[in-house]
Design an enzyme around this catalytic site. Structure first.
Site, PDB file in Angstrom:
ATOM      1  N   CYS A   1      35.628  24.925  18.806  1.00 38.97           N
ATOM      2  CA  CYS A   1      34.743  23.921  19.423  1.00 38.97           C
ATOM      3  C   CYS A   1      35.575  22.782  20.012  1.00 38.97           C
ATOM      4  CB  CYS A   1      33.762  23.369  18.389  1.00 38.97           C
ATOM      5  SG  CYS A   1      32.655  22.110  19.074  1.00 38.97           S
TER       6      CYS A   1
ATOM      7  N   CYS B   1      34.076  19.225  19.409  1.00 34.54           N
ATOM      8  CA  CYS B   1      34.197  18.695  18.048  1.00 34.54           C
ATOM      9  C   CYS B   1      35.639  18.337  17.703  1.00 34.54           C
ATOM     10  CB  CYS B   1      33.691  19.720  17.040  1.00 34.54           C
ATOM     11  SG  CYS B   1      31.990  20.239  17.297  1.00 34.54           S
ATOM     12  N   ASP B   2      36.537  19.284  17.952  1.00 34.58           N
ATOM     13  CA  ASP B   2      37.899  19.160  17.437  1.00 34.58           C
ATOM     14  C   ASP B   2      38.911  18.642  18.449  1.00 34.58           C
ATOM     15  OD1 ASP B   2      36.878  20.191  15.096  1.00 34.58           O
ATOM     16  OD2 ASP B   2      37.341  22.258  15.635  1.00 34.58           O
TER      17      ASP B   2
END
Length: 520
Positions: free
Chosen positions: A347, A350-351
């Site tokens: 992701c 997200c990361d």
């Protein structure tokens, strides 16, 4: 800190506070984030007479941080960092719940939280751009508000990079319990509670097994499953949904711009709408459950289906609709499993912030891969896209954008052969030039895998006809190779994996199942 519109909106929400609460802001002189958090605290306190603010200056513990709790009680909810971005909603809910505003969670789940007797100190590492993180933050915050044995702390990795590096956090959300790893990725309140409640699984299995026979049982809670359940429920027949989580993979999707009639939305918002629609009907929704086996049985001369779940529960139904969806495809190369969440990620939204200023790689040249490269380019030092084929499969407009970015390199005919690391985190990868067979080393801190989907059909290997890729073979009505078992969405042979197509396929399978019931 907050603009006029946000203040007006927050002020409206804070009118729901029923009892006085205290907000404490811990700051450090000369720290920009401390100043931001103090400003946010002042804004909150200025919007409600039921909110008191206390400022503590000094360098004690994680600073800056904000605690929220009922007045006169020790606060059990902490935000380490400035809870803005996706976490602003988490802050608002914490304020309301600490102030006595009731949660919308199921009453039985709230009682389960209140009954926990163990000391639980939760810490969740997040990034403010992560759309999966708020679910975890809000879950542990609610647990802390309801139960004095629970502590909940959100930690913004962007504000505490040294701690993130020391702990070895390379994916968010990462949830720790009492100083030990507890979970990665999106987790619901029900999942977390059941994981810490030793008796939960057995109780739930018994409760599910005691349910009456269904006319149609839908396995899967994504767009296909929700659509199928709505269509069958509208026919007035007893319908149930059993799913690992409601929303499926759509919950992990950020931008959605091709859902006809809706110009733009986000996955979690679309899922919330689906869930509300399902709740309009008498549909028995059982989440945090995974199917283990489907089998045919005969009772009083009638053919029925049994669906056994991994916790041992067994449900009986006249017809089944399988809508278990798909998950991210992995590279299946040495080192991938070892460094998953330690440099190998799926992701970018997200990361990505965890790799700020560092070199990264994206595996895959389809729309997902090129979109990931474009997003990462604004955060990381450099992005190298590795595409197995000789051409990129992404839309031309995305390719043009990626090629225009100075810190994006695209390499075609590249086959990733290994993820390498130092034992604690990934440090690079090896790939082969498919035209020359020459091997190359690429030094990167993060590797984002974007190479398509794998159908969630492993539990059906010896039950239904599957393709060599694991897709369930269906006919024009969604019927599978087992009489009375239908399927829809990304888990099937439907050629294009799109949300809107999955919804239509769910409706088709539901109508097919209804026709089957009428004829049998």
């Amino acid at each position: 800190m907050l603009d006029t519109a946000m203040k007006q909106q927050l002020g409206t929400y804070l009118q729901n506070i029923q009892r006085p609460i205290e907000v404490t802001v811990f700051t450090k002189e000369g720290n920009d984030k401390s100043a931001e958090l103090e400003s946010l605290g002042n804004d909150i306190a200025g919007l409600s007479a039921k909110v008191s603010l206390k400022i503590v200056s000094g360098d004690s513990g994680r600073t800056p941080r904000m605690t929220v709790g009922p007045e006169g009680e020790a606060a059990r909810v902490t935000f380490a960092g400035v809870p803005m971005g996706h976490e602003f909603t988490s802050l608002v809910l914490a304020l309301l719940q600490a102030g006595g505003h009731p949660s919308k969670a199921a009453p039985e789940l709230l009682e389960q939280v209140k009954g926990l007797t163990k000391a639980l100190n939760f810490e969740v590492y997040v990034s403010l751009s992560c759309h999966n993180c708020p679910d975890v933050v809000q879950a542990i915050n609610l647990m802390a508000v309801l139960n004095p044995n629970v502590q909940a702390t959100m930690i913004d990795g962007g504000v505490f990079p040294k701690e993130v590096e020391e702990v070895g956090i390379m994916a968010v959300p990462t949830l720790m319990l009492n100083g030990e790893p507890f979970g990665n990725g999106r987790m619901t309140l029900e999942e977390i509670v059941n994981k810490v409640d030793d008796d939960a699984e057995a109780k739930k299995a018994a409760e599910i097994s005691a349910k009456e026979q269904f006319d149609v049982l839908v396995v899967g809670g994504g767009p296909a499953g929700a659509s199928a359940a709505i269509y069958t429920a509208r026919k007035g027949i007893r319908t149930g949904i059993v799913a690992e989580r409601f929303g499926g993979q759509v919950m992990d999707t950020l931008a959605i711009e091709n859902f006809i009639s809706v110009k733009a939305t986000e996955g979690p918002k679309l899922v919330a709408g689906l869930e509300e629609h399902v709740k309009d009907y008498d549909i028995d929704v059982m989440t945090n459950q995974r199917a283990k086996e489907i089998r045919e049985i005969e009772v009083d001369g009638k053919k029925l289906k049994e669906v056994e779940l991994e916790n041992g529960a067994v449900l009986t139904t006249k017809a089944v609709i399988l809508a278990t969806g798909a998950r991210w495809r992995e590279m299946n190369v040495p080192g991938e499993d070892q460094y998953k969440t330690k440099g190998v990620a799926f992701c970018p939204h997200c990361d990505g912030p965890l790799f700020k200023g560092k070199p990264t790689a994206v595996i895959g040249g389809g729309n997902s891969g090129i979109e990931a490269a474009i997003d990462l380019a604004g955060i990381v030092e450099h992005v190298t896209v590795l595409e197995f084929g000789d051409t990129l499969r992404a839309d031309a407009v995305l390719v043009k954008k990626a090629e225009s970015l100075p810190n994006v390199t695209i390499i075609k005919n590249a086959m990733t052969t290994e993820v390498v690391g130092d034992g604690s985190k990934a440090t690079g990868l090896k790939y082969k030039d498919r035209l020359t067979d020459e091997m190359h080393d690429l030094d990167v801190a993060g590797i984002f895998v974007q190479i398509g989907l794998v159908p969630n059909s492993e539990f059906l290997q010896n039950t239904l006809e599957l393709t060599n890729r694991g897709e369930i073979v269906i006919d024009s009505k969604g019927q599978t190779s087992m009489d009375g078992v239908f399927a829809a969405g990304d888990v099937t042979t439907v050629p294009f994996k799109q949300i809107i197509i999955s919804m239509g396929a769910g409706a088709t399978a539901a109508l097919g199942a209804f026709d089957y019931l009428i004829r049998n």
